[in-house]
Design a protein around this motif. Structure first.
Motif, mmCIF file in Angstrom:
data_model
loop_
_atom_site.group_PDB
_atom_site.id
_atom_site.type_symbol
_atom_site.label_atom_id
_atom_site.label_comp_id
_atom_site.label_asym_id
_atom_site.label_seq_id
_atom_site.Cartn_x
_atom_site.Cartn_y
_atom_site.Cartn_z
ATOM 1 N N GLY A 418 9.471 -13.526 28.908
ATOM 2 C CA GLY A 418 8.444 -13.342 27.885
ATOM 3 C C GLY A 418 7.053 -13.336 28.474
ATOM 4 O O GLY A 418 6.209 -12.510 28.102
ATOM 5 N N LEU A 419 6.807 -14.245 29.413
ATOM 6 C CA LEU A 419 5.487 -14.319 30.059
ATOM 7 C C LEU A 419 5.144 -13.000 30.744
ATOM 8 O O LEU A 419 4.041 -12.469 30.575
ATOM 9 C CB LEU A 419 5.485 -15.484 31.049
ATOM 10 C CG LEU A 419 4.175 -15.823 31.766
ATOM 11 C CD1 LEU A 419 4.124 -17.308 32.075
ATOM 12 C CD2 LEU A 419 4.015 -15.025 33.057
ATOM 13 N N GLU A 420 6.066 -12.477 31.511
ATOM 14 C CA GLU A 420 5.787 -11.255 32.255
ATOM 15 C C GLU A 420 5.557 -10.063 31.320
ATOM 16 O O GLU A 420 4.656 -9.250 31.550
ATOM 17 C CB GLU A 420 6.940 -10.948 33.218
ATOM 18 C CG GLU A 420 7.127 -11.999 34.311
ATOM 19 C CD GLU A 420 5.894 -12.154 35.196
ATOM 20 O OE1 GLU A 420 5.136 -11.173 35.354
ATOM 21 O OE2 GLU A 420 5.693 -13.263 35.724
ATOM 22 N N VAL A 421 6.361 -9.950 30.261
ATOM 23 C CA VAL A 421 6.206 -8.819 29.358
ATOM 24 C C VAL A 421 4.896 -8.909 28.588
ATOM 25 O O VAL A 421 4.168 -7.917 28.445
ATOM 26 C CB VAL A 421 7.395 -8.721 28.384
ATOM 27 C CG1 VAL A 421 7.155 -7.632 27.346
ATOM 28 C CG2 VAL A 421 8.689 -8.436 29.150
ATOM 29 N N VAL A 422 4.559 -10.085 28.069
ATOM 30 C CA VAL A 422 3.319 -10.229 27.299
ATOM 31 C C VAL A 422 2.105 -9.962 28.171
ATOM 32 O O VAL A 422 1.189 -9.223 27.777
ATOM 33 C CB VAL A 422 3.240 -11.627 26.648
ATOM 34 C CG1 VAL A 422 1.853 -11.863 26.058
ATOM 35 C CG2 VAL A 422 4.300 -11.763 25.561
ATOM 36 N N HIS A 423 2.082 -10.543 29.366
ATOM 37 C CA HIS A 423 0.934 -10.322 30.251
ATOM 38 C C HIS A 423 0.848 -8.857 30.684
ATOM 39 O O HIS A 423 -0.245 -8.347 30.931
ATOM 40 C CB HIS A 423 1.025 -11.234 31.471
ATOM 41 C CG HIS A 423 0.646 -12.650 31.195
ATOM 42 N ND1 HIS A 423 -0.550 -13.205 31.581
ATOM 43 C CD2 HIS A 423 1.313 -13.639 30.535
ATOM 44 C CE1 HIS A 423 -0.606 -14.472 31.198
ATOM 45 N NE2 HIS A 423 0.514 -14.759 30.562
ATOM 46 N N GLY A 424 1.997 -8.195 30.760
ATOM 47 C CA GLY A 424 1.982 -6.818 31.236
ATOM 48 C C GLY A 424 1.812 -5.764 30.166
ATOM 49 O O GLY A 424 1.306 -4.676 30.439
ATOM 50 N N GLN A 425 2.204 -6.069 28.921
ATOM 51 C CA GLN A 425 2.221 -5.031 27.890
ATOM 52 C C GLN A 425 1.544 -5.421 26.576
ATOM 53 O O GLN A 425 1.317 -4.561 25.727
ATOM 54 C CB GLN A 425 3.672 -4.644 27.581
ATOM 55 C CG GLN A 425 4.446 -4.114 28.774
ATOM 56 C CD GLN A 425 5.907 -3.845 28.436
ATOM 57 O OE1 GLN A 425 6.248 -3.528 27.298
ATOM 58 N NE2 GLN A 425 6.768 -3.975 29.431
ATOM 59 N N TYR A 426 1.230 -6.694 26.381
ATOM 60 C CA TYR A 426 0.674 -7.132 25.095
ATOM 61 C C TYR A 426 -0.676 -7.817 25.263
ATOM 62 O O TYR A 426 -1.061 -8.657 24.457
ATOM 63 C CB TYR A 426 1.663 -8.053 24.383
ATOM 64 C CG TYR A 426 2.873 -7.317 23.844
ATOM 65 C CD1 TYR A 426 2.928 -6.884 22.529
ATOM 66 C CD2 TYR A 426 3.958 -7.027 24.684
ATOM 67 C CE1 TYR A 426 4.031 -6.189 22.049
ATOM 68 C CE2 TYR A 426 5.063 -6.339 24.213
ATOM 69 C CZ TYR A 426 5.092 -5.925 22.896
ATOM 70 O OH TYR A 426 6.177 -5.234 22.419
ATOM 71 N N ASP A 427 -1.385 -7.432 26.291
ATOM 72 C CA ASP A 427 -2.733 -7.950 26.487
ATOM 73 C C ASP A 427 -3.675 -7.309 25.470
ATOM 74 O O ASP A 427 -3.392 -6.237 24.918
ATOM 75 C CB ASP A 427 -3.207 -7.636 27.913
ATOM 76 C CG ASP A 427 -4.578 -8.214 28.194
ATOM 77 O OD1 ASP A 427 -4.660 -9.426 28.405
ATOM 78 O OD2 ASP A 427 -5.556 -7.452 28.165
ATOM 79 N N ALA A 428 -4.803 -7.950 25.215
ATOM 80 C CA ALA A 428 -5.783 -7.415 24.267
ATOM 81 C C ALA A 428 -6.247 -6.016 24.650
ATOM 82 O O ALA A 428 -6.515 -5.179 23.773
ATOM 83 C CB ALA A 428 -6.980 -8.356 24.175
ATOM 84 N N ASP A 429 -6.329 -5.747 25.947
ATOM 85 C CA ASP A 429 -6.764 -4.418 26.379
ATOM 86 C C ASP A 429 -5.731 -3.354 26.024
ATOM 87 O O ASP A 429 -6.086 -2.209 25.718
ATOM 88 C CB ASP A 429 -7.049 -4.416 27.879
ATOM 89 C CG ASP A 429 -8.312 -5.193 28.225
ATOM 90 O OD1 ASP A 429 -9.242 -5.197 27.398
ATOM 91 O OD2 ASP A 429 -8.352 -5.812 29.298
ATOM 92 N N ASP A 430 -4.441 -3.715 26.059
ATOM 93 C CA ASP A 430 -3.400 -2.774 25.615
ATOM 94 C C ASP A 430 -3.546 -2.496 24.124
ATOM 95 O O ASP A 430 -3.427 -1.350 23.679
ATOM 96 C CB ASP A 430 -2.011 -3.346 25.913
ATOM 97 C CG ASP A 430 -1.780 -3.601 27.392
ATOM 98 O OD1 ASP A 430 -2.014 -2.679 28.187
ATOM 99 O OD2 ASP A 430 -1.373 -4.713 27.748
ATOM 100 N N MET A 431 -3.803 -3.557 23.353
ATOM 101 C CA MET A 431 -3.995 -3.393 21.915
ATOM 102 C C MET A 431 -5.226 -2.535 21.628
ATOM 103 O O MET A 431 -5.196 -1.659 20.758
ATOM 104 C CB MET A 431 -4.149 -4.767 21.254
ATOM 105 C CG MET A 431 -4.458 -4.728 19.762
ATOM 106 S SD MET A 431 -4.444 -6.386 19.012
ATOM 107 C CE MET A 431 -5.825 -7.179 19.874
ATOM 108 N N ALA A 432 -6.308 -2.772 22.379
ATOM 109 C CA ALA A 432 -7.533 -2.000 22.165
ATOM 110 C C ALA A 432 -7.335 -0.531 22.507
ATOM 111 O O ALA A 432 -7.830 0.360 21.796
ATOM 112 C CB ALA A 432 -8.670 -2.585 23.004
ATOM 113 N N ALA A 433 -6.607 -0.257 23.587
ATOM 114 C CA ALA A 433 -6.367 1.131 23.979
ATOM 115 C C ALA A 433 -5.574 1.869 22.905
ATOM 116 O O ALA A 433 -5.888 3.013 22.551
ATOM 117 C CB ALA A 433 -5.631 1.177 25.316
#
Length: 452
Positions: A418-433
């Motif tokens: 979960g840690l690796e996926v969230v840090h890699g794909q669910y960061d605020a910058d991913d949401m903003a993009a």
């Protein structure tokens, strides 16, 4: 990170939740901060009250539809005609914060009539506030696109479209939960107004396919207007969770008891009672006697009796020494709290549309056990870092918690995944993009057919 194209100004209109840490406020603030980092010209505009967030507050120093003002305009006709200098006093941030700190409650029937009036916009008792917001937007901001945080503040949409002629989007993140709390006939009246307004909204942002389907049907929204973007959070200050992970499979109860966590508002709909019942049942299982339960979250006066009832059950079971309520935590406190957990569960009784606390737990490497409803099945399918249980089933929840706590290598593996996926794909910058990509389609006019 540079912006891929020149942009017009974006205005994101959020809704304050008094002194409570609110998931929607936190999301809106996080998104605007991330959009700003992409050099997108964006302003976060609060309504009702100033927002409370656990990160840097980037909202403007002004509140529209101030909570005191709209309530008085609903109750007393004179306040619908006050001069602007008196409105400014009633909308002052310090006064709104003072008033909300008193924990004042509004009768559900009055809340219903106020909601319907707000949804009627210029035909409601708060027409003066609608006109004020539109004047400010046109004269001081001149946005190219407006995003509202929910449909409950969308009564101003027709006036915005008329005065500004720009795309207006709405984020759907819990509208039905509030609607279901209204008494009749106000719930039906509010739903009718929202369905009318939804036809004038250009597009909708949602975080899950579940909520797109559910609210799309409820509000009669054409599928082509619904855009799914990933939920995200700022993971920078969670980076410490990625280093020197604890050796869970070698821990002892004496040095560091295994701990179940709850991180959400202390309220019936969040399912605290389900978790307490499951925890007390778990303590009857061999080897589970010393497992701890840590609880964090905001507690409103209206739910004090409910929470007292839960802790009374804990005392009657003789478990008060292993149950701790740490109160409402700020950002640093939240991360420190999550670091102490082996598993997190917030067994909501309602169908949660986003599950921000799930992402927060996974960002800290903590696996979760959540009900099999709302956005949780979809979220845990994309991030396989937890278990699902039958909703409102304390025994099933107990069994799944035992399953993780007695298989620590598996629990650790789920948390790390979960840690690796969230840090890699669910960061605020991913949401903003992803959000910017939706905005861009409306800004350049490439979205033309909403009937698909």
């Amino acid at each position: 990170m540079s912006n891929p194209v020149d942009t017009e100004r974006i205005v994101y209109i959020t809704a304050g939740a008094a002194n409570m840490y609110c998931g929607s406020c936190i999301h809106d603030n996080t998104l605007v901060r991330a959009l700003s980092r992409r050099n997108i010209d964006v302003q976060l505009v609060p309504t009702y009250t100033p927002i409370r967030t656990d990160e840097e507050d980037v909202s403007i120093d002004q509140v529209f539809f101030g909570g005191i003002n709209v309530f008085l305009q609903q109750r007393i006709p004179l306040f619908r005609y006050l001069p602007r200098f008196m409105d400014r006093f009633l909308d002052a941030r310090w006064l709104l914060r003072w008033a909300t700190s008193k924990g004042l409650e509004i009768d559900p029937r009055e809340l219903g009539s106020l909601t319907v009036s707000m949804l009627r916009g210029t035909a409601g008792y708060q027409r003066k506030e609608v006109k004020r917001l539109c004047r400010w937007l046109k004269g001081s901001v001149n946005p190219g696109l407006i995003n509202l945080t929910n449909m409950l503040i969308a009564g101003c949409v027709p006036a915005m479209k008329s005065h500004l002629g720009v795309p207006v989007l709405v984020t759907l993140q819990g509208d039905d939960i509030f609607l279901n709390q209204l008494v009749e006939p106000y719930r039906s009246q509010a739903l009718k107004e929202i369905r009318r307004l939804a036809q004038q909204v250009d597009g909708f942002v949602v975080f899950s396919e579940y909520y797109a389907d559910f609210l799309g049907d409820l509000l009669e929204i054409p599928a082509g207007k619904l855009h799914r973007v990933p939920l995200g959070l700022d993971t920078e200050d969670f980076q410490s969770c990625r280093s020197t992970p604890p050796e869970l499979d070698s821990r002892s109860f004496v040095d560091s008891p295994l701990t179940i966590g709850y991180l959400a508002r202390l309220a019936p709909e969040k399912g605290l009672h389900v978790l307490v019942d499951a925890f007390l049942e778990l303590r009857t299982k061999p080897g589970m006697e010393q497992v701890c339960l840590k609880i964090a979250g905001w507690l409103g006066d209206q739910h004090q009796a409910y929470v007292d009832e839960q802790f009374a059950k804990v005392r009657e079971a003789g478990a008060e020494s292993v149950v701790e309520y740490v109160g409402s935590v700020d950002r640093a406190g939240k991360i420190d709290f999550l670091k102490q957990l082996d598993v997190l569960s917030v067994p909501t009784t309602y169908q949660d549309p986003k599950g921000l606390f799930v992402l927060e737990a996974l960002a800290a490497g903590v696996p979760v056990v959540q009900p099999r409803h709302g956005a949780f099945p979809e979220l845990l399918e994309r991030i396989p870092a937890g278990l699902l249980v039958n909703p409102d089933d304390a025994t099933d929840l107990c069994d799944k918690l035992v399953e993780l706590l007695t298989d620590l290598p598996r629990s650790r593996e789920l948390g790390q995944r979960g840690l690796e996926v969230v840090h890699g794909q669910y960061d605020a910058d991913d949401m903003a993009a992803a959000t910017w990509e939706v905005y861009r389609q409306y800004l350049d006019g490439s979205v033309t057919d909403h009937s698909r």
